[in-house]
Write a protein that holds these residues in place. Structure first.
Motif, PDB file in Angstrom:
ATOM      1  N   TYR A   2       0.851  -1.204   0.000  1.00 29.94           N
ATOM      2  CA  TYR A   2       0.000   0.000   0.000  1.00 29.94           C
ATOM      3  C   TYR A   2       0.884   1.251   0.000  1.00 29.94           C
ATOM      4  O   TYR A   2       0.597   2.234  -0.688  1.00 29.94           O
ATOM      5  CB  TYR A   2      -0.906  -0.069   1.231  1.00 29.94           C
ATOM      6  N   ASN A  36      -8.458   6.741  -1.744  1.00 29.84           N
ATOM      7  CA  ASN A  36      -8.814   6.275  -0.399  1.00 29.84           C
ATOM      8  C   ASN A  36      -8.074   7.065   0.667  1.00 29.84           C
ATOM      9  O   ASN A  36      -8.634   7.458   1.688  1.00 29.84           O
ATOM     10  CB  ASN A  36      -8.483   4.780  -0.278  1.00 29.84           C
ATOM     11  N   ARG A  37      -6.798   7.310   0.428  1.00 33.55           N
ATOM     12  CA  ARG A  37      -6.000   8.028   1.433  1.00 33.55           C
ATOM     13  C   ARG A  37      -6.497   9.478   1.579  1.00 33.55           C
ATOM     14  O   ARG A  37      -6.551  10.025   2.683  1.00 33.55           O
ATOM     15  CB  ARG A  37      -4.535   7.983   1.012  1.00 33.55           C
ATOM     16  N   GLY A  59      -5.961  -0.952  11.700  1.00 33.78           N
ATOM     17  CA  GLY A  59      -5.312  -1.231  10.407  1.00 33.78           C
ATOM     18  C   GLY A  59      -4.768   0.052   9.824  1.00 33.78           C
ATOM     19  O   GLY A  59      -5.016   0.385   8.672  1.00 33.78           O
ATOM     20  N   ALA A  60      -3.993   0.776  10.659  1.00 33.76           N
ATOM     21  CA  ALA A  60      -3.596   2.145  10.310  1.00 33.76           C
ATOM     22  C   ALA A  60      -2.632   2.209   9.136  1.00 33.76           C
ATOM     23  O   ALA A  60      -2.599   3.191   8.403  1.00 33.76           O
ATOM     24  CB  ALA A  60      -2.964   2.810  11.534  1.00 33.76           C
ATOM     25  N   GLY A  61      -1.817   1.167   8.941  1.00 30.25           N
ATOM     26  CA  GLY A  61      -0.826   1.197   7.866  1.00 30.25           C
ATOM     27  C   GLY A  61       0.366   2.059   8.226  1.00 30.25           C
ATOM     28  O   GLY A  61       0.433   2.651   9.307  1.00 30.25           O
ATOM     29  N   ASP A  85      -2.120  -1.720  14.370  1.00 30.55           N
ATOM     30  CA  ASP A  85      -1.838  -2.545  13.195  1.00 30.55           C
ATOM     31  C   ASP A  85      -1.173  -3.821  13.690  1.00 30.55           C
ATOM     32  O   ASP A  85      -0.562  -3.837  14.756  1.00 30.55           O
ATOM     33  CB  ASP A  85      -0.920  -1.804  12.209  1.00 30.55           C
ATOM     34  N   ILE A 111      -6.761  -6.710  14.890  1.00 30.25           N
ATOM     35  CA  ILE A 111      -8.017  -5.991  15.137  1.00 30.25           C
ATOM     36  C   ILE A 111      -9.131  -6.919  15.630  1.00 30.25           C
ATOM     37  O   ILE A 111     -10.126  -6.455  16.167  1.00 30.25           O
ATOM     38  CB  ILE A 111      -8.510  -5.203  13.907  1.00 30.25           C
ATOM     39  N   VAL A 138     -10.533   1.931   7.614  1.00 30.00           N
ATOM     40  CA  VAL A 138     -10.307   2.474   6.277  1.00 30.00           C
ATOM     41  C   VAL A 138      -9.460   1.503   5.466  1.00 30.00           C
ATOM     42  O   VAL A 138      -8.322   1.202   5.836  1.00 30.00           O
ATOM     43  CB  VAL A 138      -9.632   3.866   6.367  1.00 30.00           C
TER      44      VAL A 138
HETATM   45  C1  SAM Z   1      -4.553  -1.183   2.896  1.00 31.71           C
HETATM   46  S1  SAM Z   1      -3.810  -0.821   4.432  1.00 31.71           S
HETATM   47  C2  SAM Z   1      -4.832   0.537   4.968  1.00 31.71           C
HETATM   48  C3  SAM Z   1      -4.075   1.578   5.764  1.00 31.71           C
HETATM   49  C4  SAM Z   1      -4.899   2.781   6.203  1.00 31.71           C
HETATM   50  N1  SAM Z   1      -6.045   2.390   7.003  1.00 31.71           N
HETATM   51  C5  SAM Z   1      -5.380   3.585   5.026  1.00 31.71           C
HETATM   52  O1  SAM Z   1      -6.494   3.398   4.560  1.00 31.71           O
HETATM   53  O2  SAM Z   1      -4.613   4.408   4.541  1.00 31.71           O
HETATM   54  C6  SAM Z   1      -4.410  -2.148   5.509  1.00 31.71           C
HETATM   55  C7  SAM Z   1      -3.653  -2.218   6.823  1.00 31.71           C
HETATM   56  O3  SAM Z   1      -4.387  -3.103   7.686  1.00 31.71           O
HETATM   57  C8  SAM Z   1      -3.468  -3.898   8.402  1.00 31.71           C
HETATM   58  N2  SAM Z   1      -4.163  -5.132   8.808  1.00 31.71           N
HETATM   59  C9  SAM Z   1      -4.660  -6.100   8.007  1.00 31.71           C
HETATM   60  N3  SAM Z   1      -5.238  -7.073   8.732  1.00 31.71           N
HETATM   61  C10 SAM Z   1      -5.110  -6.706  10.034  1.00 31.71           C
HETATM   62  C11 SAM Z   1      -5.500  -7.310  11.268  1.00 31.71           C
HETATM   63  N4  SAM Z   1      -6.135  -8.487  11.285  1.00 31.71           N
HETATM   64  N5  SAM Z   1      -5.199  -6.673  12.425  1.00 31.71           N
HETATM   65  C12 SAM Z   1      -4.539  -5.479  12.389  1.00 31.71           C
HETATM   66  N6  SAM Z   1      -4.139  -4.854  11.255  1.00 31.71           N
HETATM   67  C13 SAM Z   1      -4.433  -5.467  10.088  1.00 31.71           C
HETATM   68  C14 SAM Z   1      -2.327  -4.134   7.423  1.00 31.71           C
HETATM   69  O4  SAM Z   1      -1.121  -4.478   8.092  1.00 31.71           O
HETATM   70  C15 SAM Z   1      -2.245  -2.787   6.705  1.00 31.71           C
HETATM   71  O5  SAM Z   1      -1.329  -1.927   7.344  1.00 31.71           O
END
Ligand code: SAM
Length: 260
Positions: A2, A36-37, A59-61, A85, A111, A138
């Motif tokens: 991402y 999206n961002r 899931g902050a990224g 995350d 999460i 998000v």
């Molecule tokens: C596509 S990114 C989205 C980042 C941010 N929310 C945005 O929209 O800019 C998805 C994020 O969710 C995290 N993620 C995925 N599954 C997860 C879980 N089960 N628990 C915590 N984080 C998770 C990933 O590591 C990744 O950093």
């Protein structure tokens, strides 16, 4: 991956190759990742302007230029944010790049562990669960398979929060089952644990029992309320349920919804 799509520098060769393979099949990928961002920042600013001053960003990224605490604190310098995350790289970068540890914290957690997240010291230090809280989902729930019951998890979490709490939501969707299966299979083939691209109707279940905010910049009470993230409260665009271009088979369905 991402981070690469957003033009960041915190990615590996394998991430770049995977993104190129995905973008070959889904040319709109880079556009909707960036849309999206930008939606995330507009939605956080909107929620902060409604008086919500605490955010749980699930899931902050990886941190990028304009993060949740930057957008929220533009409206309210006292706004507090807990980033969550499960990726340890996100945690180490997040902690290194964070410029305000007084009102902001990073938490390494899955999460699905709602109890662990709500009782973690980072959460109890910064967030008051007796007051309205914004839960951010998000571009996240498509990472969870159906057997994790992602939408049930959100419903149970919202039931525990104070009235006036809300979600900021987006989810990769498609009306085209072949395109949905193609993207899902491609990501799973990289060895990444993932969920699936869902239909707009399947993803919209997240809003059940909640009151969707107007996606119009002037706040008019007129649908569609869940929309393509590129058009949610965007100054120069009317909200649209689907992308304008019929060639865009995948998009991020988005909306902000309150628990009343
Ligand atoms: C596509 S990114 C989205 C980042 C941010 N929310 C945005 O929209 O800019 C998805 C994020 O969710 C995290 N993620 C995925 N599954 C997860 C879980 N089960 N628990 C915590 N984080 C998770 C990933 O590591 C990744 O950093």
């Amino acid at each position: 991956m991402y981070d690469f799509l957003l033009g960041g520098k915190d990615n590996f060769e394998a991430d770049r190759k995977a993104c190129e393979a995905l973008a070959n099949g889904i040319p709109e990928l880079v556009t909707f990742a960036n849309d999206n961002r930008a939606y995330l920042a507009r939605a956080v600013e909107y929620v902060a302007a409604q008086g919500v001053d605490q955010f749980l960003d699930l899931g902050a990224g990886l941190p990028t230029a304009d993060n949740t605490h930057h957008a929220a604190q533009r409206h309210n310098p006292e706004a507090r944010v807990v980033y969550v995350d499960h990726d340890p790289i996100v945690l180490s970068h997040g902690r290194a790049l964070i410029d305000d540890s007084v009102r902001t914290a990073f938490l390494l957690a899955d999460i699905r562990d709602t109890d662990g997240i709500l009782s973690a010291p980072e959460t109890t230090r910064l967030l008051d669960l007796d007051r309205p809280l914004c839960v951010m989902l998000v571009s996240l729930l498509h990472c969870l398979p159906d057997d994790s019951d992602p939408f049930g998890m959100v419903r149970r979490l919202m039931d525990r929060l104070a009235p006036g709490s809300c979600i900021i939501f987006s989810h990769i969707v498609s009306d085209d089952p072949a395109a949905a299966v193609w993207m899902t299979d491609k990501i799973l083939s990289f060895g990444t644990p993932w969920g699936r691209v869902r239909s707009p109707e399947e993803a919209s279940v997240v809003f059940d029992g909640l009151e969707l905010a107007s996606p119009w910049l002037d706040g008019r009470d007129e649908g569609p309320f869940a929309v393509d993230c590129a058009t949610w409260r965007k100054p120069d665009a009317d909200p649209r349920f689907r992308p304008a271009s019929a060639e865009s088979k995948l998009w991020e369905l988005s909306g902000v919804a309150f628990r009343r």
